[in-house]
Design an enzyme around this catalytic site. Structure first.
Site, mmCIF file in Angstrom:
data_model
loop_
_atom_site.group_PDB
_atom_site.id
_atom_site.type_symbol
_atom_site.label_atom_id
_atom_site.label_comp_id
_atom_site.label_asym_id
_atom_site.label_seq_id
_atom_site.Cartn_x
_atom_site.Cartn_y
_atom_site.Cartn_z
ATOM 1 C CE1 TYR A 151 -3.863 24.438 -96.131
ATOM 2 C CE2 TYR A 151 -2.454 22.786 -95.125
ATOM 3 C CZ TYR A 151 -3.094 24.004 -95.074
ATOM 4 O OH TYR A 151 -2.966 24.792 -93.974
ATOM 5 C CB SER B 70 -1.305 31.904 -91.510
ATOM 6 O OG SER B 70 -1.496 30.756 -90.713
ATOM 7 C CE LYS B 71 0.412 28.939 -98.255
ATOM 8 N NZ LYS B 71 1.157 28.231 -99.291
ATOM 9 N NE ARG B 72 1.505 27.891 -89.525
ATOM 10 C CZ ARG B 72 2.134 28.464 -90.564
ATOM 11 N NH1 ARG B 72 2.479 27.718 -91.598
ATOM 12 N NH2 ARG B 72 2.408 29.746 -90.576
#
Ligand code: GLU
Length: 434
Positions: free
Chosen positions: A14, A211-213
């Site tokens: 995303y 991070s992306k998470r």
């Protein structure tokens, strides 16, 4: 030379805050200088690309208001704008390198021959960075074309920036050390390199690398929670850029006016969700009451509350009370429906005064007897009823608020009385006093 910037996302996940910030800085810089902002999709990694990720990037950018001049849906003179459709361009430039003897075959793959010299870049944010290519053991010639004929990131990235006449590359600091390689490629291709500006990392509140998470990372989550785009744009801009003043609240136009690469920080930006919510509140306060009600409407509808008639007036009463639009249904539910929850702590506090129930019952009787019902008259009556029973007005205000709204806080009590009207006030007071 005209300013041309680009956002070059890989559609593998995303749109996250870091990517959105890169897009925003490129957008602001292009707009500030009357240039063009290009959207190029770096979709060469077939295994990891998804259509969903592409859509998330486009919709995220649209939501933030980062409209691009060239690329998906816009056309442009330098297309195609998807790397997966640009193989012919890569082959053509690869031939140029081959003719110049700057590539050689190695196990079916092709390596680019670095010039064995120090290469210094002058980054607009990070300053001078030098990599010394004389030490071959540290800087082996790099593969730019794999044995299956596909090209690696460094090569396609450079060819596209060249073909698309990009003047300024603004991207994350994670690419800083790639840039001398890119400068070598530009030189070998016989073309001037763009100017580079590498923007700092974003850290979590605890100082770890975001991070992306991590929570708050996905731009797509923001509208769902009731953030509005101007606030998120403002928030993202401040992650790595500082206005040279104490001002913190900016519209997109103000950001365009004030943005400069010189004012991009070297130090990492720190992601602070509280700050984001605060900025959202500041931007909500700038809306007209009508615009606020309209923005909150989908959230209120989704909560199953009726939004006809009095809704806009009701919503406006909490404009100063909420930080996120997602808080609006909870804040006004009791004004739109008789079916609302009571906060147990608030109820317990009322019951802490044994006289409260009798006072509320007396107030219900007095409300019924009031000649003309108005918010002011009702508020006065609370004082009179309390005094009549030998209590202070304050001792009846809080119980009345809880009986009418189920909550300890909320809109002005006068507003509540006025919006609910006599009959609903009386009914709620009686029900609570039982
Ligand atoms: N596709 C690369 C990335 O997402 C682009 C790097 C660049 O902006 O040059 O990291």
């Amino acid at each position: 030379m005209s300013v041309r910037t680009r956002f070059a996302p890989s559609p593998t996940g995303y749109l996250h805050v870091g990517g959105a910030r890169t897009a925003l800085f490129n957008y602001l810089f292009a707009r500030k200088h009357g240039g063009s902002f290009v959207l190029r999709v770096e979709d060469t990694d077939q295994a990891r690309n998804t259509e969903e990720a592409r859509e998330a990037i486009f919709s995220g950018m649209n939501w933030l208001g980062l409209d691009w001049d060239e690329g998906e849906g816009m056309g442009g003179d330098f297309g195609p704008y998807n790397q997966s459709e640009r193989k012919a361009n890569y082959d053509r430039w690869f031939e140029v390198l081959r003719e110049k003897d700057r590539v050689y075959e190695d196990d079916g793959a092709w390596r680019f021959r670095f010039e064995r010299k120090p290469v210094t870049m002058n980054d607009l944010v990070c300053g001078e960075v030098t990599i010394d290519y004389r030490d071959e053991s540290n800087t082996p010639d790099m593969v730019i074309r794999r044995s299956d004929g596909s090209y690696v990131f460094h090569f396609v990235n450079v060819v596209d920036d060249l073909d698309m006449k990009i003047s300024h590359v603004i991207r994350g600091e994670d690419h800083l050390m790639n840039t001398p390689k890119h400068l070598q490629l530009f030189e070998a291709l016989g073309a001037p390199a763009p100017q580079y500006a590498h923007i700092p990392l974003i850290l979590n509140p605890n100082g770890s690398k975001m991070s992306k998470r991590d929570e708050g990372a996905a731009v797509g989550d923001y509208p769902r929670q009731g953030f509005i785009a101007p606030a998120v744009v403002n928030f993202i801009a401040l992650l790595g850029w500082s206005p040279k003043s104490d001002d913190e609240i900016f519209t997109m136009d103000e950001l365009i006016e004030r943005f400069s690469l010189e004012a991009v920080n070297r130090a990492p930006g720190r992601f602070d969700p509280e700050k984001c919510a605060w900025l959202n509140q500041q931007h909500l306060l700038k809306l007209s009451p009508e615009a606020f009600a309209a923005a909150a409407r989908p959230y209120v509808e989704a909560a199953g509350l009726p939004v006809d008639g009095a809704y806009p007036e009701v919503a406006a009463k909490v404009q100063e009370k909420v930080r996120l639009l997602g808080e609006v249904p909870e804040a006004i539910g009791f004004l739109l429906s008789d079916n609302f929850e009571f906060d147990p702590a608030a109820v317990e506090k009322v019951h802490g005064n044994p006289a409260a129930k009798d006072l509320l019952a007396a107030l219900a009787d007095d409300f019924e007897k009031l000649g003309d019902w108005s918010a002011d008259a009702a508020k006065h009556q609370i004082g009179d009823t309390a005094k009549g029973a030998g209590a202070k007005p304050g001792q009846l205000m809080f119980p009345t608020r809880v009986a009418l709204s189920g909550k300890a806080g909320g809109p002005d009590l006068g507003d509540i009385l006025g919006l609910l009207g006599r009959d609903r006030c009386v009914a709620r007071l009686r029900a609570f006093a039982k």
